[in-house]
Structures are given as structure tokens and as C-alpha cells.
Enzyme design. Structure first.
Site, PDB file in Angstrom:
ATOM      1  N   HIS A 144     -54.065  48.676 112.505  1.00  0.00           N
ATOM      2  CA  HIS A 144     -54.264  49.036 113.909  1.00  0.00           C
ATOM      3  C   HIS A 144     -52.934  49.472 114.488  1.00  0.00           C
ATOM      4  O   HIS A 144     -51.969  48.715 114.520  1.00  0.00           O
ATOM      5  CB  HIS A 144     -54.832  47.862 114.687  1.00  0.00           C
ATOM      6  N   ASP A 174     -61.223  45.654 105.296  1.00  0.00           N
ATOM      7  CA  ASP A 174     -60.980  44.268 105.688  1.00  0.00           C
ATOM      8  C   ASP A 174     -61.874  43.778 106.816  1.00  0.00           C
ATOM      9  O   ASP A 174     -62.103  42.575 106.930  1.00  0.00           O
ATOM     10  CB  ASP A 174     -59.497  44.046 106.046  1.00  0.00           C
ATOM     11  N   TYR A 404     -60.195  58.337 116.761  1.00  0.00           N
ATOM     12  CA  TYR A 404     -58.927  58.464 116.044  1.00  0.00           C
ATOM     13  C   TYR A 404     -59.117  58.698 114.553  1.00  0.00           C
ATOM     14  O   TYR A 404     -58.289  59.315 113.889  1.00  0.00           O
ATOM     15  CB  TYR A 404     -58.018  57.270 116.303  1.00  0.00           C
TER      16      TYR A 404
END
Length: 875
Positions: A144, A174, A404
Site C-alpha cells: 500500500h 496477501d 490505481y
């Protein structure tokens, strides 16, 4: 004194108004909408009431405190070089991180100029490429990043790195793990990595829900992802309607404390024992949807025989589940009966999918168990679905603004979702061009992020699946090796972004890796001096997104989380203004790469003569924004609330499947070749597969995986209190979910305001310790009192923590959040106790199963004791 100027920006925790005076940020607030110009909010009519959201955005705690991180004294102020590193002489890799052992890592470094830093790094790049080839250069970002679609890792990072040439360390899925490695084989959704669609489920739930079972789900903590507290009001609405909330989680999590009617606390690694017992009850009492199962399930009869004990001699009764999980049989049976009786939604994980239980050695079978239960109760029918209250808002799904993960300025169709739509809208191939990779592909060299230490310190290594293997169900079964045939071993590591030491598994491995003599050069590009930055030879100071230009949408990831702006109550597009100049000599990632591109003679191709603001304008014009306003109008206003689409057809998630129709939701999968006549799920049979055809084929080819059999089976956790010999030495099961107040490492440490939240860190003798929650019975047995410093340890390492004695766990379970940003070894790095709080030092590096290469960090046995002050330099 200057005037206060209000600017706009956004973050991983929501969009904000930023107030700036005299070149300094003085505060940040959520966005309040202007009723005169901003689009009106949606309304839902249900059960005689009207529901509509507040006219504002919400923000997460780490966003509320971002100002303290921007002006932190742990910002990296200028480029630095390790004093013991001489690029033309002795490199001394064994001294990387030496300052950590002295609790003075800054002392290892000296200030250098940007010109000197870029000269050293470029010389190393050229040397290594000439000697070994570009595959010898490893790089990977943190999961992130700073928010913004131009500056994000899929965008600027890949644009530069693909041009330079490198080996990429693929991220494991994950957030998805059990859904990716297990759920995908049961019902498809590979383009979502095994998570289900969530369209229009808020209205469906408000109209029909009588009970919601939150299983490994804590939406007040994880915000779905990126969405602040947007979904909080929805749970308030549901409570006001009298909907029962049941929570299944070893820890009484924050959402449960706020709204739970009933809480079940299973032992670590035993959730799937409960799901089997619930299914057993439904089978014995004939309280499941037999017609639905007959039409929509494959292999159910054989699986039902297994549940009833006809094939293995072990009926999966509630009494059996009590022995495994510690949850009383009578309570499991009561839950099963209420579930069958009421209109029940299953909130499996915080997103409708995800959840800490999927990141465990039983995560594959837990995810499959969730799908099994939802299937048995007719998922997709009104009043029955998999929904966590975090998505399903009635927004305009047709308005196109990419997330994104759609590649930004890279246009990398191999490693982002750029190839779906955006690359063709962003780049014309005449005046502006994407930056694909010919190395970071399934045919080139790449490695798993979880095994970076093994690849650097060891020899050959093999694994299954390239990162987020979502192109097709069977892609994750493809076998890879390192080094890839014809490619070099890794000699240089360009570390980018947040710490791995607090987020990966058995992370002493990463500390040891940095001092290995095979690693010739290490660069760290970071904003803060934290984590493994003190292991670098050269440190490059980056800035936050509040110190550069960018553009984005509230919570919009896209890619493997398509249309997830439906986490939010409004679609909000933000111009992320450059609110202040970069702190110190720091630069944006784009400008850092532009410097390097110039010295590598690729600057013209990299930048195309554009700065970040020019890329933002090009990005704006590739979206649907120009249908509503010009770039100049957007630049002046700073944000845009996407209006509702009155002509939008409501398409409830999986309703099409329940009714045997063609798929009509706006989801971007499955591919046409993965369905028969555009009907059914992505699986081979088009049905929910209790015996997975894909795994059956894999087994028939000789790939036998005892922890991921083709039939959904009860597979005990391989590190558990009942089934593991380790439990004699380490009797406590450790739960390490996502943190409440920080976004993984973002927000923690950095001397930020988060450190003063007493449920985040506790100050003892002037030092702020990470917390471990301990049941009062376990604490008393070890002479531990609330606030005591304790050592949590196993064969993988030791971590010093502050004890929080609580009744919010059953005896035998301890709880400590993952994602500490502070690494503070008391002795030699990687070989001694850490007092920063990197709990992932204690988690296993073993993969979730033999051919499922995901993390199982919620499978860990530990012991705790009062800390005696020793360094425990024994690992």
C-alpha cells in the site's frame, strides 16, 4: 502572515480538504459536500424507511493524523550513504544494519548530495547490468503506497523500472490467500482472486436481512479497504431494523464490541470445524436449500457423505467441533438452526471475502467452507448472500474513472489491469507511449516476495503461481523456479516503500538477508527512516502525496478488486494538490526516477517531457470526467462527486446465478471462454464445486497436496494447539490481524500521533511498546499483570511487548496486530529480541500448502513470559 488556503487531496484512508498557511499544513478534514453544486446522494426505500448517507466523506485514523507523519522527525531529510560502504573499495555487507544494534542507526550514515547519490546508483546499475544482466537487479514495492494514480506503484514505479530492467518480487495475494488458493477452485471469480461480486447488496440487505454472520470480519477496523468509516452508518441502519449480528472471531474485535448480539471465539486455526458442524446440522435436520444445491452444486453428494462421517468414520458433529474449537456444541447447533431459519447474509471477511482466517494454514478450507455454507442456503436469492456490509452501494458503475491498479502512466498490461480499458484510452501510440516489461513476465524472471531471503541467500528455489494469478483458475498451478533458466541470480536490491520486517513472515530472515555477501548493493527509497532502511548502502528520500501533484478516486483500486468504489457512499474524484513543497531535500518518486532516467539516457522516453501535473491532465482526459467538466474547472474546484445514474438497472450480486440466467452484473469477468453460453460460474462445470475439477486435474498430473485436496475437507492447522507437537513447548495460539489505527505500517511509528493511542502503543519508561492482548487466566498463570513488559517467543525469534490483560480472548489465545513499522533489535539485527513490535518475526515462513504459495501468518504458536531485560541474542 498569509491567508489560509483550502486545497484538496486524498489518501489510503479517504479524501480530505487540506488547509495550508504560509507554506505549512495546519489541518486536514473530511470533505463536506456543497449541496448547491455537488450531486445529490442516493436513497433506498426499505421496510417503510428511507435511507440516505451523510453529505460528506469519512476518513480513517491514520489519515486524520497524517500531518504528524508529514512533519515527523523521522522523515529522511536528504540522500545518505552508509559510512562503511565504499563502492570503489570495501563494501562491508556484514555491517549493514550495525547501527540498529547500538540503538543509533542514524550514526551509520553520512549526508551526500542528490548528484552523488544518483552517480553511485547509476554506476552500480551499469556495472551489474554489464556483469550479470538486468535480471540481477531486484526491486519490489510495499503493498500500500502513497495514494494517487500517477504516483502509485503500478504507475510511476513500473514505468521507470520496466525501462531500466529488473527482476520483480511478486506480491503474494496477501489479502485474499485462502480465497485465491482455495475459493477460486470452488466457484471461480479468478479476476477477483476468489472473492465474490457485491453489486446492489446494500438495498437487498436492508430489505431482506434478518441476521448477518460476521466471520473473521471487522469492518470498523479495516474499512473494507481505503474507505474510512463509510460503512459504519449501514450497520447502524441494519441494527435499527432489528437485524441480528453474530460474530465469529477468536478476538472480540472492534465491530463486535460496537454491534454484536452474539460472539463466538474459536481456537486459532479451527474456524472450519465450526463450518463443517453447521453443515452437518443442516444435513441431519434437512434444513438446507436442496433444490438450489441440486441445480448449482457439483460433487455435493460425495462431500455430504464425508461431512456425515460415512467415508472417513468421523461425523462432523457439533460435539466434534467443540473438541476442535472450544466453542460449546449447543451454541454451534443453535447458530446453525437460526441461520437456516432466518434470512442470513454471511459476512466472510471484511470485504465480502478476505478476513484474517484466510491468512492461516486452514485458510484454504475456511474460504471453501464459507462458500459451502452460502451455497447450502441458496446464495443469490433475496435474503441470502455473501456480504460484509462494506460494499453494494447503489452508485453509477458505468461512469469510467480507473483505479490505481489500472496502471496509470505505465500502461503495463502484464503487471496491472491496464489492458482492460485504460491503456487504450491513455496512450495513442503516436505521441505518448506505455512502458511494458519483457523481463517481469511469466516467461522472464520473477520471484515471490515471501521468499526474497531464500533467493538471495540460497540456491535454487521453486514455487507455484506468479503473484496475483488471476488470469484463469489454473494459472496459479503453473510452476516456476529461481533463477529462471538463462537468467542471473540477484546481486542488487532496490527497496521501495514501507517495511517488510513488520509485514512479511518469519522476518528475522529479511534482517539476515541484508548482510549476506552475495548481495552486492542495496538502495532504499523511502519517506521515513524506519523498518529496514538502516540496512541500505544508499538511502533516497521520497516525499508524501501531499508534496506532489496527483489524481485519484476515493477507495478505487480496480484490478482484482473491480468497482470497489462501492465501498464508499459517494464516488469522489480528487485532484491531489501539491499542498506544500517537499520536506527537506526529499522528492516525489516521479522526480527521483526522472533524475535517474536522465543519467541512464532514457529520460525522454520516461517523462515524454511531462511533469506530474501534465500526466494528471492526460489521465483526466482518458476518463469520463470531460463529460461533466473541463480540466480547468476540475483544477479550480479540486474534486467531483459523480452523480447517480437514474437509468441504471439494479443487478444484485449472484441473483443471475440463483435464477439460472446470463450474468448481468457490471463485473468485468469471467472471460467469455470461461463460460458456456454466458451462463454459470467460471468453474469447469459452471457450478459451485465441492470437489474442484481444477484441483482434481492437478492431482491426476501427480501434484498431490495434502493441505489442499480436491474435495473440501477438514485439514487441521499444521501449527495448532491440538494437532502440533510444538504446542507442548509453545502452548499459545497467536492471532495477528490488521491493526485498528494504522494502515499496515502507514501511521505506526514515525513519532506520529498514533503512538499516543493507548490501544495502539503503550509507553513504559519513556518507550512506546507494541501491545499483546492476553486472557486473564493465561496472564495469571505466568505472573503477568496489565501493562507488564513481556517476551513473546518461539523458535523463530523474540519480541518485547506490553501486556494488555483482557477477557476478549478465550484462554490459550494471544492477540497482537501485524504491521509494526518500528524495528528495534536489542542486539544483532535478525538474531536478537526486537522491542519495536514486529510480531511477524514469530509467524511461520512456511507456505499455506505445498502448491499454494501464500502466507499463513495467523498460524503461529508462541509462549510468553515477563521480560527480564535480556537481549536474547540466540537466533
Amino acid at each position: 502572515m498569509g491567508e489560509v488556503v483550502r486545497l484538496t487531496n486524498s489518501s489510503t484512508g479517504g479524501p480530505v480538504f487540506v488547509y495550508v498557511k504560509d507554506g505549512k499544513i495546519i489541518r486536514m478534514t473530511p470533505m463536506d459536500f456543497d449541496d448547491a453544486v455537488d450531486a445529490p446522494s442516493w436513497k433506498i426505500e426499505a421496510r417503510g424507511k428511507t435511507f440516505t448517507p451523510p453529505r460528506k466523506t469519512s476518513i480513517a485514523p491514520y489519515t486524520a493524523g497524517f500531518k504528524s507523519m508529514i512533519y515527523s522527525d523521522l522523515r529522511i531529510p536528504y540522500p545518505m550513504k552508509r559510512k562503511s560502504f565504499d563502492p570503489n573499495g570495501e563494501r562491508n555487507p556484514q555491517l549493514r544494519g550495525a547501527g540498529l544494534s547500538k540503538q543509533d542507526p542514524w550514526s551509520d550514515y553520512e549526508r551526500i548530495s542528490w548528484d552523488e547519490a544518483t552517480d553511485i546508483v547509476v554506476a552500480e546499475i551499469n556495472r551489474i547490468k554489464h556483469a550479470y544482466g538486468p535480471s540481477a537487479i531486484l526491486s519490489t514495492p510495499s503493498s500500500h503506497h502513497m495514494w494517487g494514480n500517477v504516483g502509485y506503484r503500478h504507475s510511476t514505479y513500473f514505468r521507470f523500472m520496466n525501462m531500466m530492467g529488473f527482476t520483480y518480487a511478486d506480491h503474494n495475494p496477501d489479502s485474499w490467500e485462502g480465497w485465491h488458493w482455495g475459493g477460486m477452485h470452488m466457484w471461480g471469480f479468478s479476476w477477483r482472486l476468489g472473492n465474490p461480486e457485491q453489486y446492489d447488496l446494500l438495498e437487498d440487505g436492508l430489505k431482506h436481512a434478518e441476521m448477518i454472520v460476521f466471520w473473521s470480519s471487522d469492518p470498523e477496523t479495516n474499512s473494507g479497504i481505503y474507505a474510512g468509516f463509510e460503512s459504519n452508518i449501514r450497520r447502524q441502519w441494519l441494527k435499527d431494523l432489528g437485524v441480528d449480528f453474530v460474530f465469529i472471531d477468536p478476538h472480540m474485535n472492534h465491530t463486535a464490541r460496537l454491534v454484536a448480539d452474539k460472539w463466538f471465539s474459536p481456537k486459532i486455526g479451527t474456524d472450519h470445524a465450526l463450518s463443517f458442524a453447521i453443515a452437518y446440522t443442516w444435513l441431519k435436520e434437512d434444513s438446507y436449500d436442496k433444490e438450489y444445491v441440486a441445480a448449482n452444486a457439483h460433487g455435493f453428494e460425495e462431500w455430504a457423505d464425508y461431512v456425515l462421517g460415512k467415508t472417513d468414520g468421523t461425523p462432523k458433529t457439533c460435539e466434534w467441533a467443540e473438541e476442535e474449537s472450544g466453542v460449546p456444541a449447543c451454541e454451534i447447533r443453535a447458530l446453525a438452526r437460526q441461520w437456516a431459519k432466518k434470512n442470513t447474509y454471511l459476512a466472510a471477511g471484511g470485504l465480502g471475502g478476505w478476513g484474517g482466517a484466510c491468512r492461516a494454514s486452514h485458510g484454504i478450507e475456511w474460504a471453501r467452507g464459507m462458500i459451502a455454507l452460502a451455497t447450502m442456503q441458496g446464495m443469490g436469492k433475496p435474503g441470502s448472500n455473501m456480504w460484509s456490509t462494506t460494499q453494494g452501494v447503489p452508485l453509477d458503475y458505468e461512469f469510467y474513472f480507473p483505479g490505481y491498479a489500472e496502471g496509470g502512466i505505465s500502461g503495463d498490461c502484464e503487471n496491472s489491469a491496464a489492458g482492460f480499458k485504460f491503456a487504450w484510452r491513455m496512450f495513442d501510440g503516436k505521441t505518448t507511449f506505455p512502458s511494458p516489461s519483457n523481463l517481469n513476465t511469466s516467461a522472464g524472471q520473477h520471484i515471490p516476495r515471501l521468499k526474497i531471503p531464500e533467493c538471495i541467500m540460497g540456491g535454487k528455489f521453486q514455487w507455484s503461481g506468479k503473484g496475483f494469478a488471476g488470469g484463469d483458475i489454473s494459472h496459479q498451478l503453473h510452476q516456476y523456479e529461481y533463477p529462471a533458466p538463462g537468467y542471473s541470480k540477484i546481486k542488487m536490491f532496490w527497496k521501495y516503500g514501507g517495511p517488510h520486517l513488520g509485514t512479511m513472515t518469519a522476518t528475522n530472515r529479511y534482517a539476515k538477508m541484508y548482510t549476506h555477501d552475495s548481495l552486492e548493493f542495496v538502495v532504499s527509497q523511502s519517506i521515513w527512516f524506519e523498518g529496514e532502511v538502516p540496512f541500505a548502502d544508499i538511502i533516497l528520500p521520497a516525499c508524501t502525496n501531499f508534496e506532489r501533484w496527483d489524481i485519484s478516486e476515493f477507495a478505487n483500486c480496480s484490478g482484482y478488486i473491480p468497482d470497489n468504489y462501492q465501498l464508499c457512499n459517494h464516488r469522489v474524484i480528487s485532484l491531489q494538490a501539491k499542498c506544500i513543497e517537499p520536506v527537506g531535500e526529499s522528492m516525489s518518486d516521479y522526480e527521483i526516477y526522472r533524475l535517474f532516467a536522465k543519467k541512464l539516457n532514457i529520460e525522454e522516453m520516461f517523462s515524454e517531457g511531462k511533469d506530474e501535473l501534465a500526466w494528471c491532465e492526460q489521465y483526466f482526459n482518458a476518463t469520463d470526467m470531460p463529460k461533466y467538466m473541463t480540466w480547468d474547472e476540475f483544477f479550480k474546484k479540486g474534486y467531483f462527486v459523480v452523480p447517480d445514474n437514474p437509468n441504471r438497472k439494479k443487478t444484485v450480486a449472484l441473483r443471475w446465478f440463483a435464477e439460472g440466467r446470463e450474468k448481468d452484473t457490471p463485473d468485468w469477468g469471467p472471460r467469455l471462454n470461461n463460460q458456456v453460453c454466458r451462463k454459470g460460474l467460471q468453474t469447469t462445470t459452471g457450478k459451485v464445486e465441492f470437489i474442484a475439477t481444477s484441483l482434481k486435474n492437478f492431482e491426476e498430473q501427480g501434484y498431490i497436496d495434502e493441505h489442499r485436496p480436491s474435495m473440501h475437507t477438514y485439514v487441521p492447522a499444521w501449527e495448532s494447539q491440538k494437532h502440533s507437537p510444538l504446542a507442548v513447548k509453545y502452548p499459545l495460539g497467536m492471532l495477528s490481524p490488521h491493526p485498528r489505527f494504522s494502515m499496515h505500517t502507514m501511521g505506526d511509528g514515525k513519532n506520529s500521533y498514533m503512538n499516543y493511542i493507548k490501544d495502539h502503543r503503550v509507553e513504559v519508561d519513556g518507550y512506546k511498546y507494541w501491545i499483546m492482548r492476553v486472557n486473564s487466566i493465561d496472564a495469571e498463570a505466568r505472573g503477568i499483570k496489565n501493562g507488564d513488559l513481556i517476551r513473546a517467543y518461539n523458535d523463530r525469534g523474540s519480541v518485547i511487548l506490553a501486556a494488555q490483560v483482557t477477557e476478549c480472548l478465550q484462554p490459550g489465545t494471544v492477540h497482537s496486530y501485524e504491521s509494526c513499522a518500528v524495528y528495534d533489535p536489542l542486539g544483532t539485527a535478525g538474531k536478537s529480541a526486537d522491542r519495536g513490535g514486529c510480531i511477524n518475526i514469530l509467524t511461520p515462513d512456511r507456505y499455506i500448502s505445498k502448491y499454494a504459495c501464500g502466507m499463513a501468518n495467523n498460524t503461529a504458536l508462541v509462549e510468553i513470559e515477563k521480560w527480564d531485560g535480556d537481549k536474547y541474542e540466540i537466533y
